[in-house]
Scaffold this active site. Structure first.
Site, PDB file in Angstrom:
ATOM      1  CG  HIS A  18      -1.881  -1.030   1.422  1.00  0.00           C
ATOM      2  ND1 HIS A  18      -1.989  -1.779   2.562  1.00  0.00           N
ATOM      3  CD2 HIS A  18      -2.840  -1.501   0.589  1.00  0.00           C
ATOM      4  CE1 HIS A  18      -2.981  -2.654   2.439  1.00  0.00           C
ATOM      5  NE2 HIS A  18      -3.501  -2.522   1.244  1.00  0.00           N
ATOM      6  CE  LYS A  42     -13.528  -8.041   4.807  1.00  0.00           C
ATOM      7  NZ  LYS A  42     -12.987  -7.896   3.448  1.00  0.00           N
ATOM      8  NE  ARG A  91      -2.632  -7.087  -4.393  1.00  0.00           N
ATOM      9  CZ  ARG A  91      -3.406  -7.223  -3.335  1.00  0.00           C
ATOM     10  NH1 ARG A  91      -2.891  -7.588  -2.184  1.00  0.00           N
ATOM     11  NH2 ARG A  91      -4.686  -7.008  -3.405  1.00  0.00           N
ATOM     12  CB  SER A 129      -4.086  -6.635   4.771  1.00  0.00           C
ATOM     13  OG  SER A 129      -3.683  -5.388   4.301  1.00  0.00           O
TER      14      SER A 129
END
Ligand code: ADP
Length: 156
Positions: A18, A42, A91, A129
């Protein structure tokens, strides 16, 4: 007109991936709002307050960066803060497929917002993460994956 971008994400916690995307985007915009999304369905692992505190610490002394939290639709928050751009990192091809769908839906919802994608720097491709949380929960050393300025609390 101020070129303001919003970088939305969970940042649970912020990683070197990030940080790299945000720093590389700095020359492109006048202001980048790093926006921690609150998802009612969530619950995150770290508190939103801690996540925001760590992001703020990483970019201390960088006047172009602001840290906020939001809930609801990303494009609605973009409009609220007058951001004309959404910033996202790519990514893998899986990221691309996901981002294409989200980006195209966002464009339908608010045609005035452009999503800008930056490719990850190769050494950060595998950092995310959820892996950082796994390593952390199991007592592993996460310092290679999170920004130098971030110190996670000892695992309970
Ligand atoms: P989300 O909760 O939507 O999965 P994240 O908080 O994981 O989002 O990430 C926010 C943004 O940062 C996304 O655009 C994601 O692709 C990007 N990102 C996450 N990790 C990396 C990385 N290692 N390299 C480049 N971009 C990344």
């Amino acid at each position: 007109m101020v070129k303001r971008a919003m970088f939305p994400g969970s940042f649970d916690p912020i990683t070197r991936g990030h940080e790299n995307i945000i720093r590389r985007a700095l020359p492109l915009f006048d202001e980048i709002i790093v926006a921690v999304g609150i998802n009612i369905e969530k619950k995150g692992y770290f508190s939103v307050e801690d996540r925001m505190k760590w992001i703020t610490k990483v970019f201390e002394g960088e006047p172009k960066i602001k840290v906020l939290s939001y809930s609801g639709l990303t494009v609605d928050f973009c409009r609220e803060i007058s951001a004309g751009y959404l910033l996202r990192g790519l990514r893998t091809s899986a990221d691309f497929e996901f981002e294409r769908t989200v980006g195209q839906v966002n464009k339908k919802l608010n045609p005035s917002i452009e999503t800008v994608f930056l490719l990850t720097t190769p050494e950060y491709t595998s950092i995310n993460s959820s892996i950082v949380r796994d390593v952390y929960k199991n007592g592993g050393d996460v310092s290679l994956f999170i920004p130098d300025a971030v110190e996670l609390p000892a695992v309970m």
